[in-house]
Design a protein around this motif. Structure first.
Motif, PDB file in Angstrom:
ATOM      1  N   CYS A 172      28.831  19.838  39.816  1.00  0.00           N
ATOM      2  CA  CYS A 172      28.620  19.099  41.066  1.00  0.00           C
ATOM      3  C   CYS A 172      27.994  17.726  40.825  1.00  0.00           C
ATOM      4  O   CYS A 172      27.922  16.921  41.749  1.00  0.00           O
ATOM      5  CB  CYS A 172      27.772  19.920  42.031  1.00  0.00           C
ATOM      6  SG  CYS A 172      26.014  19.981  41.605  1.00  0.00           S
ATOM      7  N   GLY A 173      27.511  17.486  39.630  1.00  0.00           N
ATOM      8  CA  GLY A 173      26.927  16.176  39.341  1.00  0.00           C
ATOM      9  C   GLY A 173      25.530  15.996  39.885  1.00  0.00           C
ATOM     10  O   GLY A 173      25.036  14.867  39.952  1.00  0.00           O
ATOM     11  N   GLY A 174      24.866  17.067  40.292  1.00  0.00           N
ATOM     12  CA  GLY A 174      23.485  16.976  40.756  1.00  0.00           C
ATOM     13  C   GLY A 174      23.304  17.273  42.229  1.00  0.00           C
ATOM     14  O   GLY A 174      22.186  17.511  42.685  1.00  0.00           O
ATOM     15  N   ASP A 195      21.169  20.194  43.276  1.00  0.00           N
ATOM     16  CA  ASP A 195      21.310  21.116  42.147  1.00  0.00           C
ATOM     17  C   ASP A 195      20.683  20.505  40.890  1.00  0.00           C
ATOM     18  O   ASP A 195      21.282  19.652  40.240  1.00  0.00           O
ATOM     19  CB  ASP A 195      22.801  21.395  41.899  1.00  0.00           C
ATOM     20  CG  ASP A 195      23.005  22.363  40.749  1.00  0.00           C
ATOM     21  OD1 ASP A 195      22.010  22.944  40.272  1.00  0.00           O
ATOM     22  OD2 ASP A 195      24.171  22.539  40.323  1.00  0.00           O
ATOM     23  N   CYS A 198      22.500  21.501  36.683  1.00  0.00           N
ATOM     24  CA  CYS A 198      23.604  21.015  35.843  1.00  0.00           C
ATOM     25  C   CYS A 198      23.275  19.698  35.153  1.00  0.00           C
ATOM     26  O   CYS A 198      24.139  19.128  34.472  1.00  0.00           O
ATOM     27  CB  CYS A 198      24.891  20.876  36.673  1.00  0.00           C
ATOM     28  SG  CYS A 198      24.730  19.768  38.084  1.00  0.00           S
ATOM     29  N   CYS A 298      28.543  25.504  41.376  1.00  0.00           N
ATOM     30  CA  CYS A 298      28.695  24.565  40.262  1.00  0.00           C
ATOM     31  C   CYS A 298      28.673  25.416  38.993  1.00  0.00           C
ATOM     32  O   CYS A 298      27.678  26.052  38.678  1.00  0.00           O
ATOM     33  CB  CYS A 298      27.526  23.579  40.307  1.00  0.00           C
ATOM     34  SG  CYS A 298      27.246  22.605  38.843  1.00  0.00           S
ATOM     35  N   TYR A 319      23.869  28.815  45.512  1.00  0.00           N
ATOM     36  CA  TYR A 319      24.993  27.931  45.842  1.00  0.00           C
ATOM     37  C   TYR A 319      25.632  28.237  47.195  1.00  0.00           C
ATOM     38  O   TYR A 319      26.332  27.383  47.756  1.00  0.00           O
ATOM     39  CB  TYR A 319      26.047  27.987  44.736  1.00  0.00           C
ATOM     40  CG  TYR A 319      25.564  27.299  43.472  1.00  0.00           C
ATOM     41  CD1 TYR A 319      25.400  25.909  43.449  1.00  0.00           C
ATOM     42  CD2 TYR A 319      25.232  28.031  42.341  1.00  0.00           C
ATOM     43  CE1 TYR A 319      24.925  25.280  42.312  1.00  0.00           C
ATOM     44  CE2 TYR A 319      24.766  27.401  41.195  1.00  0.00           C
ATOM     45  CZ  TYR A 319      24.616  26.020  41.184  1.00  0.00           C
ATOM     46  OH  TYR A 319      24.143  25.380  40.069  1.00  0.00           O
TER      47      TYR A 319
END
Ligand SMILES: [Zn+2]
Length: 326
Positions: A172-174, A195, A198, A298, A319
Protein backbone atom coordinates in the motif's frame (compact mmCIF):
# COMPACT_ATOMS: atom_id res chain seq x y z
CA UNK A 1 10.01 -23.88 -1.07
CA UNK A 2 8.89 -27.45 -1.42
CA UNK A 3 6.73 -27.67 -4.49
CA UNK A 4 4.41 -30.61 -4.66
CA UNK A 5 4.71 -32.38 -7.98
CA UNK A 6 1.68 -34.09 -9.42
CA UNK A 7 3.16 -37.47 -8.61
CA UNK A 8 3.03 -37.01 -4.84
CA UNK A 9 -0.51 -35.64 -4.65
CA UNK A 10 -3.43 -38.01 -4.35
CA UNK A 11 -6.74 -36.32 -4.94
CA UNK A 12 -9.25 -35.90 -3.38
CA UNK A 13 -7.69 -37.29 -0.21
CA UNK A 14 -4.87 -34.76 -0.15
CA UNK A 15 -1.90 -35.49 2.08
CA UNK A 16 -1.22 -32.10 3.61
CA UNK A 17 1.96 -30.61 4.96
CA UNK A 18 0.91 -31.20 8.52
CA UNK A 19 1.65 -34.89 8.46
CA UNK A 20 -1.07 -36.52 6.46
CA UNK A 21 -4.10 -34.84 7.99
CA UNK A 22 -6.96 -35.70 5.67
CA UNK A 23 -8.62 -32.62 4.22
CA UNK A 24 -10.61 -34.51 1.62
CA UNK A 25 -13.85 -33.20 3.10
CA UNK A 26 -12.75 -29.60 2.95
CA UNK A 27 -11.67 -29.70 -0.69
CA UNK A 28 -14.90 -31.20 -1.94
CA UNK A 29 -17.03 -28.21 -0.90
CA UNK A 30 -17.90 -25.62 -3.51
CA UNK A 31 -16.37 -25.68 -6.96
CA UNK A 32 -14.80 -22.52 -8.31
CA UNK A 33 -14.74 -21.97 -12.07
CA UNK A 34 -11.42 -20.46 -13.04
CA UNK A 35 -10.96 -19.02 -16.52
CA UNK A 36 -7.49 -20.16 -17.65
CA UNK A 37 -7.46 -18.81 -21.19
CA UNK A 38 -9.64 -17.60 -24.04
CA UNK A 39 -9.72 -17.66 -27.83
CA UNK A 40 -6.74 -19.23 -29.58
CA UNK A 41 -4.86 -19.58 -26.28
CA UNK A 42 -7.11 -22.33 -24.95
CA UNK A 43 -4.81 -25.02 -26.46
CA UNK A 44 -5.38 -28.71 -25.88
CA UNK A 45 -5.99 -29.72 -22.27
CA UNK A 46 -5.89 -33.43 -21.48
CA UNK A 47 -7.68 -35.11 -18.56
CA UNK A 48 -5.04 -37.22 -16.76
CA UNK A 49 -7.39 -38.99 -14.35
CA UNK A 50 -10.70 -38.23 -12.67
CA UNK A 51 -9.13 -35.44 -10.61
CA UNK A 52 -6.36 -33.87 -12.70
CA UNK A 53 -5.76 -32.53 -16.15
CA UNK A 54 -2.72 -31.23 -17.95
CA UNK A 55 -2.66 -28.03 -19.97
CA UNK A 56 0.05 -25.76 -21.27
CA UNK A 57 2.83 -27.63 -19.44
CA UNK A 58 1.02 -27.54 -16.09
CA UNK A 59 -1.15 -29.85 -14.05
CA UNK A 60 -4.43 -28.67 -12.57
CA UNK A 61 -6.73 -30.15 -9.96
CA UNK A 62 -10.32 -30.80 -10.94
CA UNK A 63 -11.76 -30.91 -14.42
CA UNK A 64 -11.94 -28.58 -17.40
CA UNK A 65 -14.75 -27.39 -19.56
CA UNK A 66 -15.23 -24.96 -22.42
CA UNK A 67 -17.54 -21.99 -22.16
CA UNK A 68 -18.65 -19.24 -24.51
CA UNK A 69 -17.54 -15.84 -23.25
CA UNK A 70 -19.41 -12.56 -23.56
CA UNK A 71 -17.31 -11.60 -26.61
CA UNK A 72 -18.24 -14.88 -28.35
CA UNK A 73 -14.79 -16.41 -27.88
CA UNK A 74 -14.22 -19.83 -26.43
CA UNK A 75 -12.96 -19.94 -22.84
CA UNK A 76 -11.12 -22.75 -21.06
CA UNK A 77 -12.43 -23.10 -17.50
CA UNK A 78 -11.01 -25.18 -14.65
CA UNK A 79 -13.74 -26.46 -12.32
CA UNK A 80 -12.06 -27.05 -8.97
CA UNK A 81 -13.18 -27.34 -5.32
CA UNK A 82 -12.64 -24.11 -3.38
CA UNK A 83 -9.79 -25.17 -1.11
CA UNK A 84 -8.05 -27.08 -3.93
CA UNK A 85 -8.20 -23.80 -5.88
CA UNK A 86 -6.68 -22.03 -2.89
CA UNK A 87 -3.76 -24.49 -2.89
CA UNK A 88 -2.91 -23.18 -6.36
CA UNK A 89 -3.40 -19.55 -5.31
CA UNK A 90 -1.51 -19.30 -2.03
CA UNK A 91 2.08 -19.67 -3.14
CA UNK A 92 1.39 -17.92 -6.44
CA UNK A 93 0.35 -14.88 -4.37
CA UNK A 94 2.84 -14.95 -1.47
CA UNK A 95 6.15 -16.72 -0.96
CA UNK A 96 6.06 -20.02 0.96
CA UNK A 97 8.97 -18.62 2.97
CA UNK A 98 6.78 -15.93 4.54
CA UNK A 99 5.63 -16.23 8.18
CA UNK A 100 2.88 -18.80 8.72
CA UNK A 101 0.46 -16.19 10.10
CA UNK A 102 0.90 -14.03 6.99
CA UNK A 103 0.19 -17.00 4.73
CA UNK A 104 -2.84 -17.93 6.82
CA UNK A 105 -4.15 -14.36 6.54
CA UNK A 106 -3.71 -14.64 2.76
CA UNK A 107 -5.59 -17.96 2.77
CA UNK A 108 -8.52 -16.46 4.72
CA UNK A 109 -8.67 -13.43 2.43
CA UNK A 110 -8.26 -15.52 -0.75
CA UNK A 111 -11.06 -17.87 0.33
CA UNK A 112 -13.35 -14.93 1.11
CA UNK A 113 -12.49 -13.27 -2.19
CA UNK A 114 -13.35 -16.41 -4.16
CA UNK A 115 -16.66 -16.86 -2.32
CA UNK A 116 -17.74 -13.32 -3.15
CA UNK A 117 -16.91 -13.93 -6.83
CA UNK A 118 -19.09 -17.01 -7.35
CA UNK A 119 -21.42 -16.09 -10.20
CA UNK A 120 -23.65 -19.02 -11.17
CA UNK A 121 -25.24 -17.03 -13.99
CA UNK A 122 -21.88 -16.21 -15.63
CA UNK A 123 -19.61 -18.58 -17.62
CA UNK A 124 -16.85 -18.41 -14.99
CA UNK A 125 -16.18 -17.03 -11.49
CA UNK A 126 -12.58 -15.80 -11.51
CA UNK A 127 -9.64 -15.48 -13.88
CA UNK A 128 -6.29 -17.10 -13.09
CA UNK A 129 -4.32 -13.86 -13.04
CA UNK A 130 -3.83 -10.95 -10.69
CA UNK A 131 -7.02 -9.40 -12.10
CA UNK A 132 -8.57 -11.76 -9.54
CA UNK A 133 -5.98 -13.95 -7.86
CA UNK A 134 -2.89 -15.56 -9.34
CA UNK A 135 -3.47 -19.29 -9.79
CA UNK A 136 -0.95 -21.67 -11.28
CA UNK A 137 -2.26 -25.17 -10.62
CA UNK A 138 -0.19 -27.82 -8.90
CA UNK A 139 3.17 -26.45 -10.06
CA UNK A 140 2.41 -23.30 -8.01
CA UNK A 141 1.62 -25.21 -4.84
CA UNK A 142 3.85 -25.64 -1.82
CA UNK A 143 3.80 -27.56 1.44
CA UNK A 144 3.56 -24.24 3.29
CA UNK A 145 0.67 -23.01 1.16
CA UNK A 146 -1.21 -26.25 1.78
CA UNK A 147 -0.64 -25.83 5.52
CA UNK A 148 -2.04 -22.28 5.48
CA UNK A 149 -5.17 -23.35 3.58
CA UNK A 150 -5.70 -26.38 5.85
CA UNK A 151 -5.08 -24.47 9.09
CA UNK A 152 -7.75 -21.92 8.15
CA UNK A 153 -10.27 -24.37 6.67
CA UNK A 154 -13.73 -22.81 6.64
CA UNK A 155 -12.52 -19.40 7.87
CA UNK A 156 -13.59 -16.28 6.01
CA UNK A 157 -13.71 -12.53 6.63
CA UNK A 158 -17.26 -11.59 7.59
CA UNK A 159 -19.06 -8.28 7.91
CA UNK A 160 -22.58 -8.25 9.36
CA UNK A 161 -22.74 -12.00 8.97
CA UNK A 162 -21.89 -12.12 5.24
CA UNK A 163 -18.59 -12.63 3.41
CA UNK A 164 -16.84 -9.27 3.13
CA UNK A 165 -15.90 -7.95 -0.31
CA UNK A 166 -12.22 -8.16 0.49
CA UNK A 167 -9.36 -6.89 -1.65
CA UNK A 168 -5.59 -7.00 -1.37
CA UNK A 169 -2.57 -5.70 -3.19
CA UNK A 170 1.17 -6.16 -3.00
CA UNK A 171 2.06 -3.01 -1.07
CA UNK A 172 0.00 0.00 0.00
CA UNK A 173 3.00 2.31 0.23
CA UNK A 174 2.25 3.38 3.81
CA UNK A 175 -1.47 4.06 3.64
CA UNK A 176 -4.17 1.83 2.18
CA UNK A 177 -6.65 3.32 -0.28
CA UNK A 178 -10.39 3.73 0.31
CA UNK A 179 -12.50 1.53 -2.00
CA UNK A 180 -14.81 4.52 -2.49
CA UNK A 181 -11.96 6.55 -4.01
CA UNK A 182 -10.61 3.70 -6.17
CA UNK A 183 -13.76 1.92 -7.31
CA UNK A 184 -16.58 4.25 -6.31
CA UNK A 185 -17.92 1.66 -3.86
CA UNK A 186 -17.18 2.74 -0.29
CA UNK A 187 -17.36 0.04 2.36
CA UNK A 188 -16.85 0.48 6.11
CA UNK A 189 -14.15 -2.20 6.17
CA UNK A 190 -12.32 -0.97 3.05
CA UNK A 191 -11.51 2.51 4.27
CA UNK A 192 -8.03 3.94 4.26
CA UNK A 193 -5.78 2.97 7.18
CA UNK A 194 -2.25 4.18 7.92
CA UNK A 195 0.05 1.19 7.57
CA UNK A 196 3.44 1.40 9.28
CA UNK A 197 4.16 -2.27 8.56
CA UNK A 198 5.24 -2.13 4.91
CA UNK A 199 7.84 0.63 5.34
CA UNK A 200 11.15 -0.32 3.72
CA UNK A 201 9.78 -3.40 1.95
CA UNK A 202 10.71 -3.75 -1.76
CA UNK A 203 7.67 -1.98 -3.24
CA UNK A 204 7.37 0.76 -0.63
CA UNK A 205 8.95 3.50 -2.76
CA UNK A 206 9.70 3.35 -6.45
CA UNK A 207 10.92 5.58 -9.22
CA UNK A 208 11.02 5.09 -12.96
CA UNK A 209 11.83 7.02 -16.12
CA UNK A 210 9.45 6.77 -19.08
CA UNK A 211 9.93 8.32 -22.50
CA UNK A 212 7.34 11.05 -22.99
CA UNK A 213 6.83 9.90 -26.59
CA UNK A 214 5.44 6.57 -25.38
CA UNK A 215 3.23 8.27 -22.77
CA UNK A 216 1.94 10.74 -25.36
CA UNK A 217 1.02 7.90 -27.71
CA UNK A 218 -0.55 5.75 -24.99
CA UNK A 219 -2.66 8.57 -23.58
CA UNK A 220 -3.28 10.53 -26.82
CA UNK A 221 -1.74 13.73 -25.50
CA UNK A 222 -0.76 15.25 -28.86
CA UNK A 223 -3.38 18.00 -28.50
CA UNK A 224 -1.48 19.34 -25.44
CA UNK A 225 1.35 20.48 -27.72
CA UNK A 226 4.88 20.72 -26.30
CA UNK A 227 4.94 19.52 -22.72
CA UNK A 228 5.71 22.27 -20.21
CA UNK A 229 4.82 20.72 -16.89
CA UNK A 230 3.15 17.76 -15.21
CA UNK A 231 1.00 18.33 -12.12
CA UNK A 232 -0.65 15.95 -9.66
CA UNK A 233 -4.16 17.17 -8.82
CA UNK A 234 -7.04 16.53 -6.40
CA UNK A 235 -5.27 14.40 -3.81
CA UNK A 236 -7.67 12.03 -2.02
CA UNK A 237 -7.61 11.63 1.78
CA UNK A 238 -5.21 8.67 1.51
CA UNK A 239 -2.67 10.84 -0.33
CA UNK A 240 -3.31 9.55 -3.86
CA UNK A 241 -3.81 12.19 -6.58
CA UNK A 242 -6.96 11.59 -8.61
CA UNK A 243 -5.60 13.29 -11.73
CA UNK A 244 -2.39 13.91 -13.61
CA UNK A 245 -2.40 17.19 -15.55
CA UNK A 246 -0.22 17.43 -18.63
CA UNK A 247 0.34 21.14 -19.17
CA UNK A 248 1.31 21.77 -22.77
CA UNK A 249 1.93 24.71 -25.09
CA UNK A 250 -1.53 24.27 -26.66
CA UNK A 251 -3.68 22.87 -23.86
CA UNK A 252 -3.73 21.19 -20.48
CA UNK A 253 -4.92 17.61 -20.69
CA UNK A 254 -6.21 16.03 -17.50
CA UNK A 255 -5.87 12.25 -17.16
CA UNK A 256 -7.33 10.22 -14.30
CA UNK A 257 -4.52 8.61 -12.28
CA UNK A 258 -5.87 5.14 -12.96
CA UNK A 259 -6.00 5.86 -16.71
CA UNK A 260 -2.42 7.10 -16.47
CA UNK A 261 -1.35 3.93 -14.66
CA UNK A 262 -3.12 1.44 -16.89
CA UNK A 263 -2.49 3.42 -20.09
CA UNK A 264 1.26 3.52 -19.56
CA UNK A 265 1.39 0.04 -18.00
CA UNK A 266 0.50 -1.14 -14.51
CA UNK A 267 3.88 -2.82 -14.11
CA UNK A 268 5.70 0.43 -14.97
CA UNK A 269 3.50 2.86 -13.02
CA UNK A 270 3.13 0.49 -10.09
CA UNK A 271 0.42 2.39 -8.24
CA UNK A 272 -1.64 5.58 -8.34
CA UNK A 273 -0.01 6.64 -5.06
CA UNK A 274 2.12 9.08 -7.08
CA UNK A 275 4.55 11.40 -5.31
CA UNK A 276 5.87 13.32 -8.29
CA UNK A 277 6.06 13.31 -12.07
CA UNK A 278 9.01 15.34 -13.34
CA UNK A 279 9.55 16.35 -16.95
CA UNK A 280 13.07 16.65 -18.36
CA UNK A 281 14.64 16.06 -21.79
CA UNK A 282 11.76 14.09 -23.28
CA UNK A 283 11.47 11.80 -20.30
CA UNK A 284 9.09 11.61 -17.35
CA UNK A 285 10.60 10.80 -13.96
CA UNK A 286 7.74 9.15 -12.07
CA UNK A 287 8.00 8.47 -8.33
CA UNK A 288 5.38 6.71 -6.26
CA UNK A 289 4.57 4.56 -3.25
CA UNK A 290 3.49 0.93 -3.14
CA UNK A 291 2.38 -1.53 -5.81
CA UNK A 292 -1.19 -2.30 -6.80
CA UNK A 293 -4.50 -0.58 -6.11
CA UNK A 294 -3.79 -0.26 -2.39
CA UNK A 295 -7.26 -1.27 -1.16
CA UNK A 296 -7.59 -3.77 1.71
CA UNK A 297 -4.77 -6.03 2.84
CA UNK A 298 -1.22 -4.98 2.06
CA UNK A 299 0.69 -8.21 1.43
CA UNK A 300 4.10 -6.84 2.39
CA UNK A 301 2.61 -5.26 5.51
CA UNK A 302 0.96 -8.56 6.38
CA UNK A 303 4.34 -10.24 6.01
CA UNK A 304 5.93 -7.80 8.48
CA UNK A 305 3.03 -8.15 10.93
CA UNK A 306 3.40 -11.94 10.84
CA UNK A 307 7.14 -11.66 11.38
CA UNK A 308 6.46 -9.47 14.44
CA UNK A 309 4.20 -12.09 16.01
CA UNK A 310 0.72 -11.03 14.89
CA UNK A 311 -1.81 -13.81 14.29
CA UNK A 312 -3.69 -14.21 11.02
CA UNK A 313 -6.84 -12.86 12.72
CA UNK A 314 -4.94 -9.78 13.94
CA UNK A 315 -3.59 -9.14 10.45
CA UNK A 316 -7.08 -9.41 8.94
CA UNK A 317 -8.56 -7.17 11.65
CA UNK A 318 -5.94 -4.48 11.00
CA UNK A 319 -6.58 -4.26 7.25
CA UNK A 320 -10.35 -4.87 7.37
CA UNK A 321 -11.62 -2.91 10.38
CA UNK A 322 -15.00 -3.96 11.84
CA UNK A 323 -14.88 -7.42 10.29
CA UNK A 324 -14.63 -10.76 12.07
CA UNK A 325 -12.89 -13.98 11.05
CA UNK A 326 -15.14 -16.98 11.40
ZN1 LIG B 1 1.25 -1.37 3.44
Amino acid sequence: MASLGAAVVVYPRVASATGGHDVGGAVTERPVRVLLASGDATGSPRQLDAWHFGWNGRTYRGTFTYVTLADGKRGLVNVVPLDAYLYGVLSAEVSPGWPHASQEAQAIVARTYALTKLRPSKPYDVVATESDQRYGGIESESVEGHAAVDATAGQIVSYNGAPANVAFSACCGGRTADSGDVWGSPRPYLRSVADPHCADTPDYRWQTNISYDSVQRALELARAGDLRDVQLKDVDPSGRPRFVNFVGSAATVQVASQAFRFGVGAAVVRSTYLRSVGNASGSLAVAGNGRGHGVGMCQWGARSMGASGATAAQIVAFYFPSTTVG
